[in-house]
Write a protein that holds these residues in place. Structure first.
Motif, PDB file in Angstrom:
ATOM      1  N   PRO A 191      -7.028  -0.697 -15.390  1.00 55.19           N
ATOM      2  CA  PRO A 191      -7.149  -2.148 -15.550  1.00 55.19           C
ATOM      3  C   PRO A 191      -7.748  -2.514 -16.897  1.00 55.19           C
ATOM      4  N   TYR A 192      -7.707  -3.810 -17.222  1.00 51.26           N
ATOM      5  CA  TYR A 192      -8.219  -4.300 -18.492  1.00 51.26           C
ATOM      6  C   TYR A 192      -9.248  -5.397 -18.225  1.00 51.26           C
ATOM      7  N   PRO A 193     -10.516  -5.007 -18.047  1.00 53.40           N
ATOM      8  CA  PRO A 193     -11.563  -5.980 -17.707  1.00 53.40           C
ATOM      9  C   PRO A 193     -11.675  -7.087 -18.757  1.00 53.40           C
ATOM     10  N   GLY A 194     -11.843  -8.302 -18.284  1.00 58.46           N
ATOM     11  CA  GLY A 194     -12.011  -9.437 -19.170  1.00 58.46           C
ATOM     12  C   GLY A 194     -10.721 -10.010 -19.708  1.00 58.46           C
ATOM     13  N   LEU A 195      -9.594  -9.413 -19.352  1.00 53.85           N
ATOM     14  CA  LEU A 195      -8.305  -9.880 -19.850  1.00 53.85           C
ATOM     15  C   LEU A 195      -7.423 -10.352 -18.695  1.00 53.85           C
ATOM     16  N   ILE A 196      -6.600 -11.330 -18.980  1.00 52.89           N
ATOM     17  CA  ILE A 196      -5.541 -11.735 -18.063  1.00 52.89           C
ATOM     18  C   ILE A 196      -4.289 -10.976 -18.473  1.00 52.89           C
ATOM     19  N   THR A 197      -3.743 -10.159 -17.587  1.00 52.06           N
ATOM     20  CA  THR A 197      -2.613  -9.305 -17.950  1.00 52.06           C
ATOM     21  C   THR A 197      -1.427  -9.536 -17.017  1.00 52.06           C
ATOM     22  N   GLN A 198      -0.252  -9.328 -17.567  1.00 48.26           N
ATOM     23  CA  GLN A 198       0.993  -9.328 -16.803  1.00 48.26           C
ATOM     24  C   GLN A 198       1.840  -8.158 -17.288  1.00 48.26           C
ATOM     25  N   PRO A 199       2.434  -7.370 -16.395  1.00 46.21           N
ATOM     26  CA  PRO A 199       3.268  -6.252 -16.836  1.00 46.21           C
ATOM     27  C   PRO A 199       4.557  -6.740 -17.486  1.00 46.21           C
ATOM     28  N   LEU A 200       4.924  -6.117 -18.581  1.00 45.39           N
ATOM     29  CA  LEU A 200       6.200  -6.400 -19.227  1.00 45.39           C
ATOM     30  C   LEU A 200       7.290  -5.471 -18.689  1.00 45.39           C
ATOM     31  N   PHE A 201       7.101  -4.162 -18.906  1.00 50.01           N
ATOM     32  CA  PHE A 201       8.034  -3.185 -18.360  1.00 50.01           C
ATOM     33  C   PHE A 201       7.414  -1.802 -18.468  1.00 50.01           C
ATOM     34  N   THR A 202       7.891  -0.902 -17.635  1.00 45.95           N
ATOM     35  CA  THR A 202       7.452   0.492 -17.677  1.00 45.95           C
ATOM     36  C   THR A 202       8.394   1.278 -18.574  1.00 45.95           C
ATOM     37  N   ASP A 203       7.824   2.047 -19.453  1.00 43.36           N
ATOM     38  CA  ASP A 203       8.593   2.798 -20.434  1.00 43.36           C
ATOM     39  C   ASP A 203       9.287   3.996 -19.804  1.00 43.36           C
ATOM     40  N   ARG A 204      10.398   4.417 -20.422  1.00 45.86           N
ATOM     41  CA  ARG A 204      11.092   5.646 -20.037  1.00 45.86           C
ATOM     42  C   ARG A 204      11.326   6.469 -21.294  1.00 45.86           C
ATOM     43  N   PHE A 205      11.141   7.778 -21.179  1.00 45.72           N
ATOM     44  CA  PHE A 205      11.279   8.689 -22.313  1.00 45.72           C
ATOM     45  C   PHE A 205      12.360   9.723 -22.004  1.00 45.72           C
ATOM     46  N   ALA A 206      13.144  10.072 -23.017  1.00 48.26           N
ATOM     47  CA  ALA A 206      14.179  11.088 -22.853  1.00 48.26           C
ATOM     48  C   ALA A 206      14.447  11.737 -24.210  1.00 48.26           C
ATOM     49  N   PRO A 207      15.011  12.945 -24.216  1.00 45.77           N
ATOM     50  CA  PRO A 207      15.367  13.598 -25.480  1.00 45.77           C
ATOM     51  C   PRO A 207      16.508  12.849 -26.165  1.00 45.77           C
ATOM     52  N   VAL A 208      16.351  12.598 -27.450  1.00 41.33           N
ATOM     53  CA  VAL A 208      17.393  11.930 -28.228  1.00 41.33           C
ATOM     54  C   VAL A 208      17.537  12.638 -29.566  1.00 41.33           C
ATOM     55  N   ALA A 209      18.734  12.518 -30.146  1.00 40.42           N
ATOM     56  CA  ALA A 209      18.996  13.179 -31.419  1.00 40.42           C
ATOM     57  C   ALA A 209      20.118  12.466 -32.142  1.00 40.42           C
ATOM     58  N   ASN A 210      20.205  12.705 -33.427  1.00 45.24           N
ATOM     59  CA  ASN A 210      21.351  12.251 -34.207  1.00 45.24           C
ATOM     60  C   ASN A 210      22.585  13.002 -33.710  1.00 45.24           C
ATOM     61  N   PRO A 211      23.690  12.299 -33.445  1.00 51.58           N
ATOM     62  CA  PRO A 211      24.872  12.998 -32.914  1.00 51.58           C
ATOM     63  C   PRO A 211      25.393  14.096 -33.833  1.00 51.58           C
ATOM     64  N   ARG A 212      25.115  13.981 -35.129  1.00 47.68           N
ATOM     65  CA  ARG A 212      25.573  15.023 -36.061  1.00 47.68           C
ATOM     66  C   ARG A 212      24.881  16.353 -35.826  1.00 47.68           C
ATOM     67  N   LEU A 213      23.750  16.323 -35.126  1.00 46.65           N
ATOM     68  CA  LEU A 213      23.016  17.559 -34.879  1.00 46.65           C
ATOM     69  C   LEU A 213      23.741  18.445 -33.877  1.00 46.65           C
ATOM     70  N   TYR A 273      -7.197 -13.036 -23.541  1.00 52.47           N
ATOM     71  CA  TYR A 273      -8.622 -13.078 -23.212  1.00 52.47           C
ATOM     72  C   TYR A 273      -8.866 -14.122 -22.129  1.00 52.47           C
ATOM     73  N   ALA A 274      -9.520 -13.683 -21.052  1.00 53.17           N
ATOM     74  CA  ALA A 274      -9.735 -14.572 -19.908  1.00 53.17           C
ATOM     75  C   ALA A 274     -10.679 -15.720 -20.236  1.00 53.17           C
ATOM     76  N   GLY A 275     -11.529 -15.543 -21.236  1.00 56.05           N
ATOM     77  CA  GLY A 275     -12.512 -16.571 -21.558  1.00 56.05           C
ATOM     78  C   GLY A 275     -12.028 -17.643 -22.513  1.00 56.05           C
ATOM     79  N   ARG A 276     -10.743 -17.599 -22.900  1.00 54.17           N
ATOM     80  CA  ARG A 276     -10.207 -18.602 -23.825  1.00 54.17           C
ATOM     81  C   ARG A 276      -8.914 -19.174 -23.236  1.00 54.17           C
ATOM     82  N   PRO A 277      -8.909 -20.437 -22.819  1.00 52.57           N
ATOM     83  CA  PRO A 277      -7.700 -21.013 -22.237  1.00 52.57           C
ATOM     84  C   PRO A 277      -6.527 -20.936 -23.211  1.00 52.57           C
TER      85      PRO A 277
END
Length: 295
Positions: free
Chosen positions: A151-173, A272-276
């Motif tokens: 969590p992030y104390p003192g902050l108002i938070t909303q999730p944007l998205f969860t990241d995904r990771f995979a192997p990537v390369a230049n197709p020429r490789l 920041y939760a303390g600043r509207p």
């Protein structure tokens, strides 16, 4: 050292010299002589009992003590500058500041700026790219993008998205299957915080139920954005965020030849939760959430 005895002029001279790596450059910025900067810093060293710089012929470098003092002063002066600018300068246009990591700013925010301008022509966005966490309580930053589990104390938070990771390369490789990883460099980047759930190559090989090839050479970077650019240039296979390389995948500069893809952390919109939030800040927040929903 009590606050009323703080040598502010000497601290400013130290911060400039540390940032620029030179007494001469610091003197030019502060509109004084290099000798004056040197005297200020020697007085600061005498007052603190610390040696803050190693002096070389044409440059200076920080000692351990100086390296600990510099980021504190840098962040403090940055906060002074940003807050005073916000309070004393009357702007004819509305400005909203977003803080995010270097990679997220360059690869996710910047490509979407044209869409933002078309939807909100009366708001100017200022993007503050840094891998260091900003303190939303004492800076002019309106919105921060936090990457992690919370969590992030003192902050108002909303999730944007969860990241995904995979192997990537230049197709020429010519990388087609996981077996090809034994014959090409693996591109890595350093995580700011070591956590077991970080999407690393070790975690990927475990999930793929494959042994990591010992003979594979490696390239390591301090920033994910640099790792992405190395992959685009064809220097190896990178395990990077699919969200940050969407444009490269669509353009064919990178390909994801095989899986599995693994979960990263979650990007959160934080205020920041303390600043509207003003109407303009709220508009930017809603735009960010809408863009994230398109992932």
């Amino acid at each position: 050292m009590q606050r009323r005895f703080l040598p502010l002029s000497a601290l400013r001279a130290f911060e400039a010299a540390a940032r620029l790596g030179s007494f001469k450059a610091a003197a030019k910025e502060l509109a004084v002589t290099p000798t004056a900067v040197s005297h200020q810093i020697r007085a600061l060293e005498a007052q603190t009992g610390l040696v803050l710089f190693d002096r070389h012929v044409r440059k200076v470098s920080l000692t351990d003590g100086g390296a600990q003092l510099y980021p504190v002063l840098r962040d403090g002066f940055d906060a002074f500058e940003a807050t005073l600018a916000r309070l004393t300068h009357q702007r004819t246009r509305i400005q909203v500041t977003i803080s995010a990591t270097n990679a997220f700013t360059v690869k996710w925010l910047v490509p979407r700026m044209a869409d933002f301008r078309s939807r909100h022509p009366g708001i100017d966005l200022q993007l503050q790219a840094s891998d260091d966490l900003v303190d939303l309580r004492s800076t002019a930053v309106d919105i921060a993008i936090r990457y992690g589990r919370g969590p992030y104390p003192g902050l108002i938070t909303q999730p944007l998205f969860t990241d995904r990771f995979a192997p990537v390369a230049n197709p020429r490789l010519g990388v087609k299957t996981p077996d090809d990883l034994a014959h090409v460099p693996l591109i890595r980047f350093d995580w700011k915080r070591a956590q077991p759930e970080n999407p690393t190559w070790e975690r990927w090989f475990t999930l793929a139920q494959r042994s990591q090839p010992r003979q594979a050479s490696q390239l390591r970077f301090s920033d994910e954005g640099h790792a992405i650019q190395a992959a685009v240039a064809g220097h190896g296979v990178a395990l990077v965020s699919l969200a940050l390389i969407a444009d490269e995948l669509e353009a064919g500069h990178l390909v994801q030849p095989f899986g599995p893809a693994i979960d990263g952390h979650t990007y959160h919109l934080a205020m920041y939760a303390g600043r509207p939030a003003s109407a303009s800040v709220e508009a930017v927040a809603q735009w960010l959430l809408a863009q994230a929903a398109l992932q």
